[in-house]
Design a protein around this motif. Structure first.
Motif, PDB file in Angstrom:
ATOM      1  N   VAL A  53       0.837  -1.205   0.000  1.00 57.51           N
ATOM      2  CA  VAL A  53       0.000   0.000   0.000  1.00 57.51           C
ATOM      3  C   VAL A  53       0.867   1.248   0.000  1.00 57.51           C
ATOM      4  CG1 VAL A  53      -1.709   1.288   1.339  1.00 57.51           C
ATOM      5  CG2 VAL A  53      -1.927  -1.167   1.116  1.00 57.51           C
ATOM      6  N   VAL A  54       1.938   1.248   0.782  1.00 58.34           N
ATOM      7  CA  VAL A  54       2.844   2.402   0.814  1.00 58.34           C
ATOM      8  C   VAL A  54       3.483   2.613  -0.562  1.00 58.34           C
ATOM      9  CG1 VAL A  54       4.984   3.291   1.804  1.00 58.34           C
ATOM     10  CG2 VAL A  54       3.289   2.235   3.283  1.00 58.34           C
ATOM     11  N   GLY A  55       3.904   1.529  -1.208  1.00 58.17           N
ATOM     12  CA  GLY A  55       4.500   1.632  -2.533  1.00 58.17           C
ATOM     13  C   GLY A  55       3.531   2.164  -3.570  1.00 58.17           C
ATOM     14  N   VAL A  56       2.280   1.736  -3.493  1.00 62.82           N
ATOM     15  CA  VAL A  56       1.259   2.213  -4.434  1.00 62.82           C
ATOM     16  C   VAL A  56       1.002   3.703  -4.224  1.00 62.82           C
ATOM     17  CG1 VAL A  56      -1.190   2.043  -5.016  1.00 62.82           C
ATOM     18  CG2 VAL A  56       0.168  -0.022  -4.768  1.00 62.82           C
ATOM     19  N   VAL A  57       0.864   4.120  -2.984  1.00 62.21           N
ATOM     20  CA  VAL A  57       0.603   5.539  -2.699  1.00 62.21           C
ATOM     21  C   VAL A  57       1.785   6.402  -3.141  1.00 62.21           C
ATOM     22  CG1 VAL A  57       0.266   7.211  -0.840  1.00 62.21           C
ATOM     23  CG2 VAL A  57      -1.014   5.075  -0.836  1.00 62.21           C
ATOM     24  N   LEU A  58       2.997   5.979  -2.805  1.00 60.66           N
ATOM     25  CA  LEU A  58       4.180   6.730  -3.227  1.00 60.66           C
ATOM     26  C   LEU A  58       4.277   6.798  -4.750  1.00 60.66           C
ATOM     27  CD1 LEU A  58       6.949   5.530  -0.751  1.00 60.66           C
ATOM     28  CD2 LEU A  58       5.840   7.755  -0.820  1.00 60.66           C
ATOM     29  N   GLY A  59       3.945   5.706  -5.418  1.00 61.84           N
ATOM     30  CA  GLY A  59       4.006   5.677  -6.868  1.00 61.84           C
ATOM     31  C   GLY A  59       3.028   6.649  -7.513  1.00 61.84           C
ATOM     32  N   HIS A  60       1.813   6.712  -6.975  1.00 60.75           N
ATOM     33  CA  HIS A  60       0.818   7.645  -7.531  1.00 60.75           C
ATOM     34  C   HIS A  60       1.226   9.098  -7.276  1.00 60.75           C
ATOM     35  CE1 HIS A  60      -2.176   4.990  -9.176  1.00 60.75           C
ATOM     36  NE2 HIS A  60      -2.135   4.238  -8.090  1.00 60.75           N
ATOM     37  N   VAL A  61       1.730   9.378  -6.100  1.00 55.12           N
ATOM     38  CA  VAL A  61       2.187  10.743  -5.803  1.00 55.12           C
ATOM     39  C   VAL A  61       3.361  11.109  -6.708  1.00 55.12           C
ATOM     40  CG1 VAL A  61       3.204  12.229  -4.037  1.00 55.12           C
ATOM     41  CG2 VAL A  61       1.325  10.700  -3.438  1.00 55.12           C
ATOM     42  N   ALA A  62       4.276  10.166  -6.910  1.00 56.99           N
ATOM     43  CA  ALA A  62       5.438  10.418  -7.769  1.00 56.99           C
ATOM     44  C   ALA A  62       5.008  10.677  -9.204  1.00 56.99           C
ATOM     45  CB  ALA A  62       6.398   9.230  -7.714  1.00 56.99           C
ATOM     46  N   GLY A  72      12.393  12.758 -14.332  1.00 52.64           N
ATOM     47  CA  GLY A  72      12.435  11.378 -14.785  1.00 52.64           C
ATOM     48  C   GLY A  72      11.945  10.440 -13.695  1.00 52.64           C
ATOM     49  N   GLY A  73      11.751   9.194 -14.060  1.00 53.55           N
ATOM     50  CA  GLY A  73      11.355   8.185 -13.083  1.00 53.55           C
ATOM     51  C   GLY A  73       9.939   7.694 -13.235  1.00 53.55           C
ATOM     52  N   ALA A  74       9.296   8.002 -14.368  1.00 52.54           N
ATOM     53  CA  ALA A  74       7.909   7.555 -14.553  1.00 52.54           C
ATOM     54  C   ALA A  74       7.830   6.035 -14.581  1.00 52.54           C
ATOM     55  CB  ALA A  74       7.330   8.153 -15.834  1.00 52.54           C
ATOM     56  N   GLY A  75       8.821   5.389 -15.186  1.00 44.43           N
ATOM     57  CA  GLY A  75       8.831   3.929 -15.224  1.00 44.43           C
ATOM     58  C   GLY A  75       9.019   3.319 -13.847  1.00 44.43           C
ATOM     59  N   MET A  76       9.856   3.941 -13.035  1.00 46.67           N
ATOM     60  CA  MET A  76      10.052   3.438 -11.676  1.00 46.67           C
ATOM     61  C   MET A  76       8.784   3.598 -10.845  1.00 46.67           C
ATOM     62  SD  MET A  76      13.860   4.366 -10.451  1.00 46.67           S
ATOM     63  CE  MET A  76      14.442   5.621 -11.545  1.00 46.67           C
ATOM     64  N   ALA A  77       8.093   4.714 -11.031  1.00 46.15           N
ATOM     65  CA  ALA A  77       6.845   4.927 -10.298  1.00 46.15           C
ATOM     66  C   ALA A  77       5.809   3.887 -10.708  1.00 46.15           C
ATOM     67  CB  ALA A  77       6.326   6.337 -10.544  1.00 46.15           C
ATOM     68  N   LEU A  78       5.718   3.620 -12.005  1.00 42.49           N
ATOM     69  CA  LEU A  78       4.772   2.613 -12.483  1.00 42.49           C
ATOM     70  C   LEU A  78       5.150   1.224 -11.970  1.00 42.49           C
ATOM     71  CD1 LEU A  78       2.318   1.958 -14.204  1.00 42.49           C
ATOM     72  CD2 LEU A  78       3.859   1.709 -16.155  1.00 42.49           C
ATOM     73  N   ALA A  79       6.443   0.916 -11.960  1.00 37.12           N
ATOM     74  CA  ALA A  79       6.891  -0.371 -11.421  1.00 37.12           C
ATOM     75  C   ALA A  79       6.544  -0.481  -9.941  1.00 37.12           C
ATOM     76  CB  ALA A  79       8.392  -0.533 -11.626  1.00 37.12           C
ATOM     77  N   ILE A  81       4.055   0.948  -8.416  1.00 38.26           N
ATOM     78  CA  ILE A  81       2.599   0.756  -8.310  1.00 38.26           C
ATOM     79  C   ILE A  81       2.240  -0.699  -8.608  1.00 38.26           C
ATOM     80  CG2 ILE A  81       0.392   1.360  -9.366  1.00 38.26           C
ATOM     81  CD1 ILE A  81       1.552   4.198  -9.759  1.00 38.26           C
ATOM     82  N   LEU A  82       2.760  -1.224  -9.711  1.00 43.48           N
ATOM     83  CA  LEU A  82       2.406  -2.593 -10.101  1.00 43.48           C
ATOM     84  C   LEU A  82       2.910  -3.624  -9.100  1.00 43.48           C
ATOM     85  CD1 LEU A  82       3.045  -2.392 -13.946  1.00 43.48           C
ATOM     86  CD2 LEU A  82       0.859  -2.340 -12.739  1.00 43.48           C
ATOM     87  N   VAL A  83       4.158  -3.505  -8.689  1.00 48.11           N
ATOM     88  CA  VAL A  83       4.713  -4.471  -7.727  1.00 48.11           C
ATOM     89  C   VAL A  83       4.017  -4.330  -6.371  1.00 48.11           C
ATOM     90  CG1 VAL A  83       6.817  -5.174  -6.501  1.00 48.11           C
ATOM     91  CG2 VAL A  83       6.906  -4.625  -8.927  1.00 48.11           C
ATOM     92  N   GLY A  84       3.651  -3.103  -6.006  1.00 45.90           N
ATOM     93  CA  GLY A  84       2.914  -2.896  -4.761  1.00 45.90           C
ATOM     94  C   GLY A  84       1.559  -3.584  -4.775  1.00 45.90           C
ATOM     95  N   TRP A  85       0.841  -3.462  -5.897  1.00 49.06           N
ATOM     96  CA  TRP A  85      -0.450  -4.147  -6.004  1.00 49.06           C
ATOM     97  C   TRP A  85      -0.279  -5.658  -6.003  1.00 49.06           C
ATOM     98  CZ3 TRP A  85      -4.766  -2.469  -4.515  1.00 49.06           C
ATOM     99  CH2 TRP A  85      -5.154  -1.152  -4.701  1.00 49.06           C
ATOM    100  N   ILE A  86       0.734  -6.149  -6.708  1.00 51.25           N
ATOM    101  CA  ILE A  86       0.980  -7.598  -6.724  1.00 51.25           C
ATOM    102  C   ILE A  86       1.288  -8.098  -5.313  1.00 51.25           C
ATOM    103  CG2 ILE A  86       2.626  -9.359  -7.499  1.00 51.25           C
ATOM    104  CD1 ILE A  86       2.771  -7.757 -10.160  1.00 51.25           C
ATOM    105  N   GLY A  87       2.128  -7.381  -4.583  1.00 50.31           N
ATOM    106  CA  GLY A  87       2.435  -7.774  -3.208  1.00 50.31           C
ATOM    107  C   GLY A  87       1.218  -7.735  -2.311  1.00 50.31           C
TER     108      GLY A  87
END
Length: 111
Positions: A53-62, A72-79, A81-87
């Motif tokens: 959940v923390v990773g997803v929230v940080l990813g959306h804010v980023a 830069g870092g849009a790909g890292m933010a998307l990664a 979000i996706l890995v956070g949801w999978i976890g």
């Protein structure tokens, strides 16, 4: 004896990242990096519930900051979000399995 000014001017030398006088770009968004790190660490350490959940929230804010600032870092933010949801989904599946097969399988004495 004075010399006349030199008639030929040379163009400035091309700069490359790290060269003296080169300007730094917008850089990579720190929250995007944090999102990816927290999500992957949560997945590897089997604590995907909270860290997912923390990773997803940080990813959306980023991603919102990246759209606004052009960093830069849009790909890292998307990664992140996706890995956070999978976890988080894996955490919910393990929790459901635990409840169904361990908690509900306990036989209540007298029944």
């Amino acid at each position: 004896m004075t010399y006349p000014p030199h008639p030929q001017q040379y163009p400035p030398a091309p700069s490359f990242p790290g060269a003296p006088g080169a300007t730094a770009g917008p850089g990579i968004n720190g929250l995007a990096v944090a999102s990816m790190v927290v999500s992957i660490a949560g997945l590897l350490l089997c604590c995907g519930g909270v860290s997912g959940v923390v990773g997803v929230v940080l990813g959306h804010v980023a991603r919102r900051q990246i759209r606004r600032t052009g960093q830069g870092g849009a790909g890292m933010a998307l990664a992140g979000i996706l890995v956070g949801w999978i976890g988080f989904v894996i955490f919910l599946l393990v929790l459901t399995w635990h409840i169904l097969f361990n908690v509900m399988a306990v036989k209540i004495p007298g029944l």
